[in-house]
Design an enzyme around this catalytic site. Structure first.
Site, PDB file in Angstrom:
ATOM      1  N   GLY A 171      44.316  35.500  44.861  1.00 50.66           N
ATOM      2  CA  GLY A 171      45.280  36.483  45.346  1.00 50.66           C
ATOM      3  C   GLY A 171      46.647  35.827  45.386  1.00 50.66           C
ATOM      4  O   GLY A 171      47.664  36.420  45.026  1.00 50.66           O
ATOM      5  N   HIS A 201      50.455  26.957  50.368  1.00 54.33           N
ATOM      6  CA  HIS A 201      49.084  26.514  50.680  1.00 54.33           C
ATOM      7  C   HIS A 201      48.980  25.000  50.863  1.00 54.33           C
ATOM      8  O   HIS A 201      47.963  24.501  51.339  1.00 54.33           O
ATOM      9  CB  HIS A 201      48.111  26.967  49.580  1.00 54.33           C
ATOM     10  CG  HIS A 201      47.881  28.457  49.571  1.00 54.33           C
ATOM     11  ND1 HIS A 201      48.024  29.244  50.686  1.00 54.33           N
ATOM     12  CD2 HIS A 201      47.499  29.307  48.574  1.00 54.33           C
ATOM     13  CE1 HIS A 201      47.753  30.509  50.395  1.00 54.33           C
ATOM     14  NE2 HIS A 201      47.436  30.581  49.114  1.00 54.33           N
ATOM     15  N   TYR A 260      50.020  27.281  45.251  1.00 49.61           N
ATOM     16  CA  TYR A 260      49.000  26.234  45.067  1.00 49.61           C
ATOM     17  C   TYR A 260      49.622  24.941  44.571  1.00 49.61           C
ATOM     18  O   TYR A 260      49.409  24.510  43.452  1.00 49.61           O
ATOM     19  CB  TYR A 260      47.904  26.720  44.108  1.00 49.61           C
ATOM     20  CG  TYR A 260      46.979  27.734  44.738  1.00 49.61           C
ATOM     21  CD1 TYR A 260      45.879  27.319  45.475  1.00 49.61           C
ATOM     22  CD2 TYR A 260      47.231  29.091  44.620  1.00 49.61           C
ATOM     23  CE1 TYR A 260      45.035  28.255  46.073  1.00 49.61           C
ATOM     24  CE2 TYR A 260      46.393  30.027  45.212  1.00 49.61           C
ATOM     25  CZ  TYR A 260      45.296  29.594  45.942  1.00 49.61           C
ATOM     26  OH  TYR A 260      44.458  30.513  46.539  1.00 49.61           O
TER      27      TYR A 260
HETATM   28  C1  LIG Z   1      37.285  37.596  51.821  1.00 48.24           C
HETATM   29  C2  LIG Z   1      38.432  37.274  50.916  1.00 48.24           C
HETATM   30  C3  LIG Z   1      39.026  36.031  50.996  1.00 48.24           C
HETATM   31  C4  LIG Z   1      40.069  35.702  50.128  1.00 48.24           C
HETATM   32  N1  LIG Z   1      40.605  34.445  50.182  1.00 48.24           N
HETATM   33  C5  LIG Z   1      41.569  34.093  49.310  1.00 48.24           C
HETATM   34  C6  LIG Z   1      42.083  32.756  49.288  1.00 48.24           C
HETATM   35  O1  LIG Z   1      41.668  31.876  50.042  1.00 48.24           O
HETATM   36  N2  LIG Z   1      43.058  32.455  48.391  1.00 48.24           N
HETATM   37  C7  LIG Z   1      43.560  33.400  47.521  1.00 48.24           C
HETATM   38  O2  LIG Z   1      44.427  33.061  46.715  1.00 48.24           O
HETATM   39  N3  LIG Z   1      43.070  34.664  47.506  1.00 48.24           N
HETATM   40  C8  LIG Z   1      42.102  35.033  48.363  1.00 48.24           C
HETATM   41  N4  LIG Z   1      41.578  36.299  48.323  1.00 48.24           N
HETATM   42  C9  LIG Z   1      42.053  37.230  47.266  1.00 48.24           C
HETATM   43  C10 LIG Z   1      41.105  37.220  46.086  1.00 48.24           C
HETATM   44  O3  LIG Z   1      41.012  35.936  45.521  1.00 48.24           O
HETATM   45  C11 LIG Z   1      41.585  38.203  45.022  1.00 48.24           C
HETATM   46  O4  LIG Z   1      41.583  39.489  45.589  1.00 48.24           O
HETATM   47  C12 LIG Z   1      40.715  38.180  43.784  1.00 48.24           C
HETATM   48  O5  LIG Z   1      40.782  36.923  43.160  1.00 48.24           O
HETATM   49  C13 LIG Z   1      41.165  39.215  42.776  1.00 48.24           C
HETATM   50  O6  LIG Z   1      40.230  39.296  41.738  1.00 48.24           O
HETATM   51  P1  LIG Z   1      39.436  40.662  41.463  1.00 48.24           P
HETATM   52  O7  LIG Z   1      38.578  40.494  40.280  1.00 48.24           O
HETATM   53  O8  LIG Z   1      38.792  41.113  42.742  1.00 48.24           O
HETATM   54  O9  LIG Z   1      40.668  41.585  41.123  1.00 48.24           O
HETATM   55  P2  LIG Z   1      40.798  43.171  41.228  1.00 48.24           P
HETATM   56  O10 LIG Z   1      41.542  43.500  42.493  1.00 48.24           O
HETATM   57  O11 LIG Z   1      39.500  43.829  40.983  1.00 48.24           O
HETATM   58  O12 LIG Z   1      41.700  43.440  39.957  1.00 48.24           O
HETATM   59  C14 LIG Z   1      43.097  43.180  39.937  1.00 48.24           C
HETATM   60  C15 LIG Z   1      43.719  44.227  39.051  1.00 48.24           C
HETATM   61  O13 LIG Z   1      43.227  44.071  37.703  1.00 48.24           O
HETATM   62  C16 LIG Z   1      42.937  45.365  37.184  1.00 48.24           C
HETATM   63  N5  LIG Z   1      42.001  45.250  36.053  1.00 48.24           N
HETATM   64  C17 LIG Z   1      40.645  45.354  36.042  1.00 48.24           C
HETATM   65  N6  LIG Z   1      40.170  45.243  34.790  1.00 48.24           N
HETATM   66  C18 LIG Z   1      41.238  45.025  33.998  1.00 48.24           C
HETATM   67  C19 LIG Z   1      41.391  44.813  32.586  1.00 48.24           C
HETATM   68  N7  LIG Z   1      40.350  44.819  31.758  1.00 48.24           N
HETATM   69  N8  LIG Z   1      42.627  44.627  32.102  1.00 48.24           N
HETATM   70  C20 LIG Z   1      43.706  44.625  32.926  1.00 48.24           C
HETATM   71  N9  LIG Z   1      43.632  44.847  34.247  1.00 48.24           N
HETATM   72  C21 LIG Z   1      42.402  45.035  34.784  1.00 48.24           C
HETATM   73  C22 LIG Z   1      42.404  46.120  38.392  1.00 48.24           C
HETATM   74  O14 LIG Z   1      42.455  47.519  38.177  1.00 48.24           O
HETATM   75  C23 LIG Z   1      43.396  45.680  39.456  1.00 48.24           C
HETATM   76  O15 LIG Z   1      44.576  46.421  39.417  1.00 48.24           O
HETATM   77  C24 LIG Z   1      40.552  36.661  49.187  1.00 48.24           C
HETATM   78  C25 LIG Z   1      39.958  37.935  49.148  1.00 48.24           C
HETATM   79  C26 LIG Z   1      38.912  38.228  50.000  1.00 48.24           C
HETATM   80  C27 LIG Z   1      38.280  39.601  49.898  1.00 48.24           C
END
Ligand SMILES: Cc1cc2nc3c(=O)[nH]c(=O)nc-3n(C[C@H](O)[C@H](O)[C@H](O)COP(=O)(O)OP(=O)(O)OC[C@H]3O[C@@H](n4cnc5c(N)ncnc54)[C@H](O)[C@@H]3O)c2cc1C
Length: 224
Positions: free
Chosen positions: A146, A158, A152
């Site tokens: 995220g 961080h 980083y």
């Molecule tokens: C419990 C928890 C703890 C977390 N801790 C951290 C942390 O310590 N450090 C940190 O940095 N982050 C943290 N996060 C954030 C997390 O790392 C990110 O939300 C995650 O990495 C995003 O990846 P995703 O696949 O879920 O993305 P998504 O949110 O599913 O996708 C991102 C975007 O990409 C789009 N997309 C999907 N498919 C495609 C495609 N084929 N082409 C183009 N776009 C597309 C989606 O529609 C969306 O708009 C945390 C989140 C949670 C829930």
């Protein structure tokens, strides 16, 4: 190559799912053999416990690690663990996809390591790092964050680098078990980089997959 792809994201339309799809389609096109462990789709149980050893008798106390070691000799693991261990033994390369959660892996993936990477199967007493049981195999993490890339760094928000965040998995788990660990592929801030940024990540990842065999593993200090 014989590749095991591990998907640790629950959503089929997530960006992680798009990266997993890239792994599957590109590696298949290149003629490699592939097996998939889609942990949420499999409803993989991440909680380690007595149920993992079906032949365990009545006892007040077990040491999980020593039970793993005994089961490694007798094959008496629960079926879900055995299935994953078979895939691990079969593969020469393992690609593990996950979003960074709390500077770590999602619980379902942590549980996969806890239960599948058993003592006696991936490492043993006196057999760690270069002597461990998965030597000769390669592993690569494919992660999303995220937080933006500039967070980083030592001077960033961080206060640490992504390589340090991934050290417990790359070094503490994969290298500990003898694997050659390839540099991770990281998609920073996949939500905020926008459609164009994500398109670039997918293109860069495809390039990485097409050059997988040429990648040099991370050089960790040897035990010697
Ligand atoms: C419990 C928890 C703890 C977390 N801790 C951290 C942390 O310590 N450090 C940190 O940095 N982050 C943290 N996060 C954030 C997390 O790392 C990110 O939300 C995650 O990495 C995003 O990846 P995703 O696949 O879920 O993305 P998504 O949110 O599913 O996708 C991102 C975007 O990409 C789009 N997309 C999907 N498919 C495609 C495609 N084929 N082409 C183009 N776009 C597309 C989606 O529609 C969306 O708009 C945390 C989140 C949670 C829930």
């Amino acid at each position: 190559m014989k590749l095991l792809i591990v998907n640790s994201h629950q959503e089929k339309m997530s960006f992680n799912a798009a990266l997993v799809e890239k792994s599957l389609s590109v590696l298949k096109e290149l003629g490699h053999e592939i097996k998939l462990s889609d942990l949420y789709a499999m409803k993989f149980d991440p909680v380690a416990g007595r149920k993992d050893f079906p032949e365990l008798g009545e006892t007040d106390y077990i040491n999980y690690m020593l039970e793993q070691q005994k089961a490694s000799a007798s094959g008496a693991f629960s079926q879900d663990i055995k299935t994953e261990q078979e895939k691990l033994k079969w593969a020469d390369t393992v690609i593990i996809h996950f979003p960074i959660w709390w500077f770590s892996v999602p619980a379902i993936l942590k549980g996969w390591f806890d239960r599948v990477f058993a003592a006696g199967i991936t490492w043993d007493f006196g057999r760690i790092y270069e002597q461990a049981l998965l030597r000769g195999k390669r592993a690569m993490l494919v992660v999303t964050t995220g937080g933006p890339e500039e967070f980083y760094s030592k001077k960033g928000a961080h206060g640490t680098t992504i390589d340090e965040v991934l050290y417990t998995v790359n070094h503490g788990t994969l290298y500990f078990c003898g694997m050659d660990v390839l540099p991770p592929f990281v998609g920073f801030s996949v939500f905020q980089v926008g459609e164009e940024g994500r398109k670039q990540y997918l293109a860069k990842y495809e390039e990485r997959l097409r050059n997988l065999e040429k990648l040099t593993p991370i050089k960790y200090p040897s035990m010697g």
